[in-house]
Enzyme design. Sequence first.
Site, mmCIF file in Angstrom:
data_model
loop_
_atom_site.group_PDB
_atom_site.id
_atom_site.type_symbol
_atom_site.label_atom_id
_atom_site.label_comp_id
_atom_site.label_asym_id
_atom_site.label_seq_id
_atom_site.Cartn_x
_atom_site.Cartn_y
_atom_site.Cartn_z
ATOM 1 N N ASN A 9 46.906 54.004 47.006
ATOM 2 C CA ASN A 9 47.976 54.751 46.327
ATOM 3 C C ASN A 9 47.430 55.530 45.147
ATOM 4 O O ASN A 9 46.335 55.253 44.659
ATOM 5 C CB ASN A 9 49.038 53.790 45.756
ATOM 6 C CG ASN A 9 49.749 52.990 46.822
ATOM 7 O OD1 ASN A 9 49.903 53.448 47.945
ATOM 8 N ND2 ASN A 9 50.174 51.801 46.467
ATOM 9 N N ASP A 11 48.740 55.746 41.358
ATOM 10 C CA ASP A 11 49.709 55.073 40.490
ATOM 11 C C ASP A 11 50.151 56.005 39.368
ATOM 12 O O ASP A 11 49.313 56.592 38.664
ATOM 13 C CB ASP A 11 49.091 53.813 39.857
ATOM 14 C CG ASP A 11 48.844 52.710 40.869
ATOM 15 O OD1 ASP A 11 49.255 52.871 42.040
ATOM 16 O OD2 ASP A 11 48.238 51.685 40.495
ATOM 17 N N ASN A 41 42.414 48.460 45.165
ATOM 18 C CA ASN A 41 42.081 47.614 44.013
ATOM 19 C C ASN A 41 41.205 46.427 44.438
ATOM 20 O O ASN A 41 40.211 46.097 43.791
ATOM 21 C CB ASN A 41 43.359 47.060 43.357
ATOM 22 C CG ASN A 41 44.228 48.148 42.754
ATOM 23 O OD1 ASN A 41 43.774 49.275 42.559
ATOM 24 N ND2 ASN A 41 45.470 47.827 42.451
ATOM 25 N N GLU A 136 50.917 45.818 52.255
ATOM 26 C CA GLU A 136 51.436 47.165 52.018
ATOM 27 C C GLU A 136 51.179 48.097 53.199
ATOM 28 O O GLU A 136 51.422 49.294 53.112
ATOM 29 C CB GLU A 136 50.855 47.749 50.725
ATOM 30 C CG GLU A 136 51.437 47.086 49.489
ATOM 31 C CD GLU A 136 50.976 47.680 48.176
ATOM 32 O OE1 GLU A 136 51.685 47.512 47.181
ATOM 33 O OE2 GLU A 136 49.897 48.302 48.126
ATOM 34 N N GLY A 219 49.814 32.591 37.311
ATOM 35 C CA GLY A 219 49.687 33.319 36.047
ATOM 36 C C GLY A 219 49.182 32.408 34.940
ATOM 37 O O GLY A 219 48.148 31.750 35.097
ATOM 38 N N ASP A 245 47.661 44.256 29.916
ATOM 39 C CA ASP A 245 48.228 44.828 31.144
ATOM 40 C C ASP A 245 47.908 43.898 32.322
ATOM 41 O O ASP A 245 46.729 43.685 32.638
ATOM 42 C CB ASP A 245 47.598 46.215 31.359
ATOM 43 C CG ASP A 245 48.212 46.968 32.521
ATOM 44 O OD1 ASP A 245 49.108 46.415 33.179
ATOM 45 O OD2 ASP A 245 47.782 48.113 32.764
ATOM 46 N N ASP A 251 45.222 41.512 42.378
ATOM 47 C CA ASP A 251 44.269 42.181 43.290
ATOM 48 C C ASP A 251 42.840 41.849 42.890
ATOM 49 O O ASP A 251 41.966 41.632 43.735
ATOM 50 C CB ASP A 251 44.476 43.700 43.260
ATOM 51 C CG ASP A 251 45.880 44.080 43.689
ATOM 52 O OD1 ASP A 251 46.473 43.327 44.481
ATOM 53 O OD2 ASP A 251 46.370 45.113 43.225
ATOM 54 N N SER A 290 39.889 48.137 34.705
ATOM 55 C CA SER A 290 39.860 46.877 33.952
ATOM 56 C C SER A 290 39.040 45.801 34.673
ATOM 57 O O SER A 290 38.935 44.682 34.193
ATOM 58 C CB SER A 290 41.289 46.379 33.736
ATOM 59 O OG SER A 290 41.862 45.974 34.973
HETATM 60 O O1 RIB Z 1 48.961 45.321 42.535
HETATM 61 C C1 RIB Z 1 49.027 46.527 41.833
HETATM 62 C C2 RIB Z 1 49.160 47.673 42.798
HETATM 63 O O2 RIB Z 1 50.384 47.520 43.488
HETATM 64 C C3 RIB Z 1 49.218 49.019 42.156
HETATM 65 O O3 RIB Z 1 47.963 49.615 42.026
HETATM 66 C C4 RIB Z 1 50.188 49.785 43.049
HETATM 67 O O4 RIB Z 1 49.623 50.886 43.680
HETATM 68 C C5 RIB Z 1 50.729 48.764 44.045
HETATM 69 O O5 RIB Z 1 50.108 48.840 45.276
#
Ligand code: RIB
Length: 312
Positions: A9, A11, A41, A136, A219, A245, A251, A290
Amino acid sequence: MIVVFGSINMDLNMRVKNFPQAGETILSRSYTMTPGGKGANQALAAARLGVKTALVGKVGDDGPGIRVQKVLRRNEVVTSGVTLSETLPTGMATVIKDKSGENRIIVASGANAEVSAEQAPSEILGKGNYLLVQMELPMEQNALVMKSARDSGAKVVLNLAPAMDIPAPMLSLADFLVVNQIEARQLGERLGIDVSGKPEKLAYALAKKGKLNCLITMGPDGCVLVTPEGEAWGMDSVKLDEVVDTTGAGDCFCGTFTACLHEGKSQSEAMRYATAASALSCMKEGTLDSYAYSAEIEEMLEKTAKVSKIKV
Ligand code: RIB
């Protein structure tokens, strides 16, 4: 080699003090556009550890698609398995982050909806390799590529994010299931499992159901890992002074965890290493930017709790 079959994606990130209420419009001072997608990611996080990593996915024939691939290639991710859609744009995610570092994300799939399992030939899914998938991409394509990896001898890591209603037989195609607590509960409920007990109990029930190893991340409350035989480990999270953040921290965890397994680390070592890497990712803004390299993760391990055996 690690093959990540996953989403790509662009973002669109905005910072707000507090998330808007229903019907409310609020202002954000600025925005950034950064490469993302759970697949991209996770591939980059794995490549950061020096493991050969290929991403299989689809982007639009557009600027965002070109930019994301450039960033991935600059970071040593093999992108020859990324194809171009003739009709759909690159996937787009709106990522809103509040002052505590929490986020809310909406993903418009775009070209990700066209990814096909045929893009990942069985030759790259052989013994010694790992396949890493998230949710996704179209579920039936995920199932096909997982089956192909299983048949070809690769190990399969399934990150059920975002949570989806998957059938139990698909779960059994994975060797490892990585989920956060919310995803674990949703999956458990759909599979008719009692989700009211401790996380390790739920992990054990999911592990038995799917005949796989189940890792639940929680978490700030750490994580647990349970085998189908009921062998279990748990650890605390890294205590951070400030969370900047959390976007993409999960990921980072999955990519690092898979890279560690690929490099021959034990499951519990891989869990600790991934905990350290994802904590580091919460200390900086953004996703890919990051993610730390091995040396920084090794340093963080000194502040990272030990893994202990627990009872289920
Ligand atoms: O997990 C974070 C990701 O979720 C973002 O980068 C966004 O694109 C979604 O896929």
